[in-house]
Design a protein around this motif. Structure first.
Motif, PDB file in Angstrom:
ATOM      1  N   THR A  47      25.002  25.168  41.458  1.00  0.00           N
ATOM      2  CA  THR A  47      24.436  25.770  42.673  1.00  0.00           C
ATOM      3  C   THR A  47      25.383  26.811  43.261  1.00  0.00           C
ATOM      4  O   THR A  47      24.940  27.862  43.732  1.00  0.00           O
ATOM      5  CB  THR A  47      24.086  24.704  43.725  1.00  0.00           C
ATOM      6  OG1 THR A  47      25.229  23.870  43.958  1.00  0.00           O
ATOM      7  CG2 THR A  47      22.921  23.847  43.265  1.00  0.00           C
ATOM      8  N   GLN A  48      26.679  26.545  43.216  1.00  0.00           N
ATOM      9  CA  GLN A  48      27.638  27.540  43.688  1.00  0.00           C
ATOM     10  C   GLN A  48      27.570  28.790  42.815  1.00  0.00           C
ATOM     11  O   GLN A  48      27.612  29.915  43.325  1.00  0.00           O
ATOM     12  CB  GLN A  48      29.063  26.975  43.665  1.00  0.00           C
ATOM     13  CG  GLN A  48      29.329  25.922  44.710  1.00  0.00           C
ATOM     14  CD  GLN A  48      30.722  25.330  44.579  1.00  0.00           C
ATOM     15  OE1 GLN A  48      31.242  25.179  43.469  1.00  0.00           O
ATOM     16  NE2 GLN A  48      31.328  25.005  45.716  1.00  0.00           N
ATOM     17  N   ALA A  49      27.444  28.598  41.508  1.00  0.00           N
ATOM     18  CA  ALA A  49      27.348  29.733  40.590  1.00  0.00           C
ATOM     19  C   ALA A  49      26.096  30.549  40.861  1.00  0.00           C
ATOM     20  O   ALA A  49      26.135  31.789  40.875  1.00  0.00           O
ATOM     21  CB  ALA A  49      27.362  29.237  39.143  1.00  0.00           C
ATOM     22  N   LEU A  50      24.988  29.890  41.080  1.00  0.00           N
ATOM     23  CA  LEU A  50      23.736  30.585  41.375  1.00  0.00           C
ATOM     24  C   LEU A  50      23.834  31.375  42.682  1.00  0.00           C
ATOM     25  O   LEU A  50      23.369  32.509  42.770  1.00  0.00           O
ATOM     26  CB  LEU A  50      22.571  29.604  41.432  1.00  0.00           C
ATOM     27  CG  LEU A  50      22.165  29.009  40.082  1.00  0.00           C
ATOM     28  CD1 LEU A  50      21.232  27.822  40.289  1.00  0.00           C
ATOM     29  CD2 LEU A  50      21.520  30.064  39.200  1.00  0.00           C
ATOM     30  N   MET A  51      24.451  30.769  43.687  1.00  0.00           N
ATOM     31  CA  MET A  51      24.614  31.467  44.965  1.00  0.00           C
ATOM     32  C   MET A  51      25.520  32.684  44.807  1.00  0.00           C
ATOM     33  O   MET A  51      25.263  33.736  45.383  1.00  0.00           O
ATOM     34  CB  MET A  51      25.143  30.504  46.027  1.00  0.00           C
ATOM     35  CG  MET A  51      24.125  29.427  46.398  1.00  0.00           C
ATOM     36  SD  MET A  51      24.780  28.194  47.520  1.00  0.00           S
ATOM     37  CE  MET A  51      24.752  29.126  49.049  1.00  0.00           C
ATOM     38  N   ALA A  52      26.572  32.540  44.000  1.00  0.00           N
ATOM     39  CA  ALA A  52      27.481  33.663  43.763  1.00  0.00           C
ATOM     40  C   ALA A  52      26.764  34.801  43.048  1.00  0.00           C
ATOM     41  O   ALA A  52      26.896  35.970  43.426  1.00  0.00           O
ATOM     42  CB  ALA A  52      28.689  33.190  42.960  1.00  0.00           C
ATOM     43  N   ALA A  53      25.983  34.474  42.028  1.00  0.00           N
ATOM     44  CA  ALA A  53      25.240  35.504  41.298  1.00  0.00           C
ATOM     45  C   ALA A  53      24.242  36.183  42.225  1.00  0.00           C
ATOM     46  O   ALA A  53      24.108  37.415  42.210  1.00  0.00           O
ATOM     47  CB  ALA A  53      24.529  34.885  40.098  1.00  0.00           C
ATOM     48  N   ASN A  54      23.576  35.415  43.031  1.00  0.00           N
ATOM     49  CA  ASN A  54      22.594  35.970  43.962  1.00  0.00           C
ATOM     50  C   ASN A  54      23.254  36.860  45.017  1.00  0.00           C
ATOM     51  O   ASN A  54      22.627  37.799  45.512  1.00  0.00           O
ATOM     52  CB  ASN A  54      21.801  34.850  44.631  1.00  0.00           C
ATOM     53  CG  ASN A  54      20.551  35.370  45.287  1.00  0.00           C
ATOM     54  OD1 ASN A  54      19.773  36.103  44.685  1.00  0.00           O
ATOM     55  ND2 ASN A  54      20.355  34.990  46.544  1.00  0.00           N
ATOM     56  N   ALA A  55      24.505  36.574  45.323  1.00  0.00           N
ATOM     57  CA  ALA A  55      25.241  37.387  46.302  1.00  0.00           C
ATOM     58  C   ALA A  55      25.789  38.667  45.674  1.00  0.00           C
ATOM     59  O   ALA A  55      26.403  39.472  46.358  1.00  0.00           O
ATOM     60  CB  ALA A  55      26.382  36.572  46.907  1.00  0.00           C
ATOM     61  N   GLY A  56      25.587  38.834  44.353  1.00  0.00           N
ATOM     62  CA  GLY A  56      26.015  40.060  43.697  1.00  0.00           C
ATOM     63  C   GLY A  56      27.313  39.977  42.925  1.00  0.00           C
ATOM     64  O   GLY A  56      27.858  41.000  42.518  1.00  0.00           O
ATOM     65  N   ALA A  57      27.812  38.753  42.705  1.00  0.00           N
ATOM     66  CA  ALA A  57      29.066  38.616  41.964  1.00  0.00           C
ATOM     67  C   ALA A  57      28.932  39.205  40.567  1.00  0.00           C
ATOM     68  O   ALA A  57      27.911  39.033  39.903  1.00  0.00           O
ATOM     69  CB  ALA A  57      29.462  37.146  41.870  1.00  0.00           C
ATOM     70  N   ARG A  58      29.940  39.913  40.136  1.00  0.00           N
ATOM     71  CA  ARG A  58      29.992  40.438  38.760  1.00  0.00           C
ATOM     72  C   ARG A  58      30.537  39.376  37.823  1.00  0.00           C
ATOM     73  O   ARG A  58      30.157  39.272  36.670  1.00  0.00           O
ATOM     74  CB  ARG A  58      30.877  41.685  38.724  1.00  0.00           C
ATOM     75  CG  ARG A  58      31.182  42.235  37.349  1.00  0.00           C
ATOM     76  CD  ARG A  58      29.928  42.791  36.691  1.00  0.00           C
ATOM     77  NE  ARG A  58      30.238  43.574  35.522  1.00  0.00           N
ATOM     78  CZ  ARG A  58      30.372  43.088  34.294  1.00  0.00           C
ATOM     79  NH1 ARG A  58      30.230  41.798  34.082  1.00  0.00           N
ATOM     80  NH2 ARG A  58      30.655  43.875  33.281  1.00  0.00           N
ATOM     81  N   TYR A  59      31.463  38.566  38.339  1.00  0.00           N
ATOM     82  CA  TYR A  59      32.091  37.499  37.572  1.00  0.00           C
ATOM     83  C   TYR A  59      31.988  36.193  38.348  1.00  0.00           C
ATOM     84  O   TYR A  59      32.104  36.175  39.567  1.00  0.00           O
ATOM     85  CB  TYR A  59      33.572  37.802  37.306  1.00  0.00           C
ATOM     86  CG  TYR A  59      33.801  39.146  36.667  1.00  0.00           C
ATOM     87  CD1 TYR A  59      33.616  39.314  35.300  1.00  0.00           C
ATOM     88  CD2 TYR A  59      34.190  40.243  37.424  1.00  0.00           C
ATOM     89  CE1 TYR A  59      33.815  40.550  34.701  1.00  0.00           C
ATOM     90  CE2 TYR A  59      34.395  41.482  36.837  1.00  0.00           C
ATOM     91  CZ  TYR A  59      34.198  41.633  35.480  1.00  0.00           C
ATOM     92  OH  TYR A  59      34.389  42.862  34.899  1.00  0.00           O
ATOM     93  N   ILE A  60      31.800  35.116  37.616  1.00  0.00           N
ATOM     94  CA  ILE A  60      31.765  33.778  38.208  1.00  0.00           C
ATOM     95  C   ILE A  60      32.755  32.932  37.424  1.00  0.00           C
ATOM     96  O   ILE A  60      32.703  32.886  36.198  1.00  0.00           O
ATOM     97  CB  ILE A  60      30.353  33.172  38.143  1.00  0.00           C
ATOM     98  CG1 ILE A  60      29.402  34.020  38.985  1.00  0.00           C
ATOM     99  CG2 ILE A  60      30.367  31.720  38.596  1.00  0.00           C
ATOM    100  CD1 ILE A  60      27.956  33.624  38.867  1.00  0.00           C
ATOM    101  N   SER A  61      33.672  32.273  38.138  1.00  0.00           N
ATOM    102  CA  SER A  61      34.741  31.513  37.488  1.00  0.00           C
ATOM    103  C   SER A  61      34.605  30.014  37.728  1.00  0.00           C
ATOM    104  O   SER A  61      35.169  29.473  38.681  1.00  0.00           O
ATOM    105  CB  SER A  61      36.108  31.995  37.982  1.00  0.00           C
ATOM    106  OG  SER A  61      36.334  33.324  37.590  1.00  0.00           O
ATOM    107  N   PRO A  62      33.860  29.329  36.845  1.00  0.00           N
ATOM    108  CA  PRO A  62      33.819  27.863  36.940  1.00  0.00           C
ATOM    109  C   PRO A  62      35.115  27.268  36.374  1.00  0.00           C
ATOM    110  O   PRO A  62      35.635  27.745  35.368  1.00  0.00           O
ATOM    111  CB  PRO A  62      32.613  27.483  36.082  1.00  0.00           C
ATOM    112  CG  PRO A  62      32.424  28.624  35.146  1.00  0.00           C
ATOM    113  CD  PRO A  62      32.972  29.846  35.818  1.00  0.00           C
TER     114      PRO A  62
END
Length: 142
Positions: A32-47
């Motif tokens: 869910t954090q990753a999805l929110m980050a992508a939706n906010a326009g993140a280019r990179y997501i670091s799990p």
């Protein structure tokens, strides 16, 4: 720009992404954090993987869930080069590297200690020792 996943971080991510800045959302521990980050326009997501293992949970399973969720959507930005990429973070072992690649993570941040472990395999080490022994026999006969 590297920002943590939190309310203020997501708001900053949106503002920066709208201004054309590539943002890496970090400290991601759930899909869910990753999805929110992508939706906010993140280019990179670091799990993070290793920190899950540190608390006796399965970091690779969490990474699998993040990769699946992100890959289920087309997060392409204004340019095709702005597609969301997953950076596997908190890598501790060669297995983390292997599993991240198998799961489809785009990038992994791997410390030198783990990279050096990736080079070693018992059969490679045995083979190198055998090659060295064979070479010493050749040198001794010359």
């Amino acid at each position: 720009v590297k920002l943590p996943v939190c309310e203020a971080g997501l708001a900053a991510c949106r503002a920066l992404a709208d201004a054309g800045v590539r943002v890496n959302m970090t400290l991601v521990f759930s899909p869910t954090q990753a999805l929110m980050a992508a939706n906010a326009g993140a280019r990179y997501i670091s799990p993070f993987v290793g920190r899950f293992d540190d608390i006796a949970e399965d970091g690779i399973s969490q990474l699998d869930n993040v990769v699946t969720c992100i890959k289920n959507y087309d997060w392409t930005g204004k340019n095709v080069d702005d597609t969301v990429e997953i950076i596997t973070a908190s890598v501790r072992t060669p297995n983390h590297v292997t599993q991240a690649a198998l799961l489809g993570a785009d990038i992994a941040t791997v410390p030198m200690v783990a990279l050096k472990k990736c080079l070693h395999h018992p059969l490679t080490d045995q083979g190198l020792a055998s090659f060295e022994a064979d070479w010493q026999k050749v040198v001794a006969q010359a």
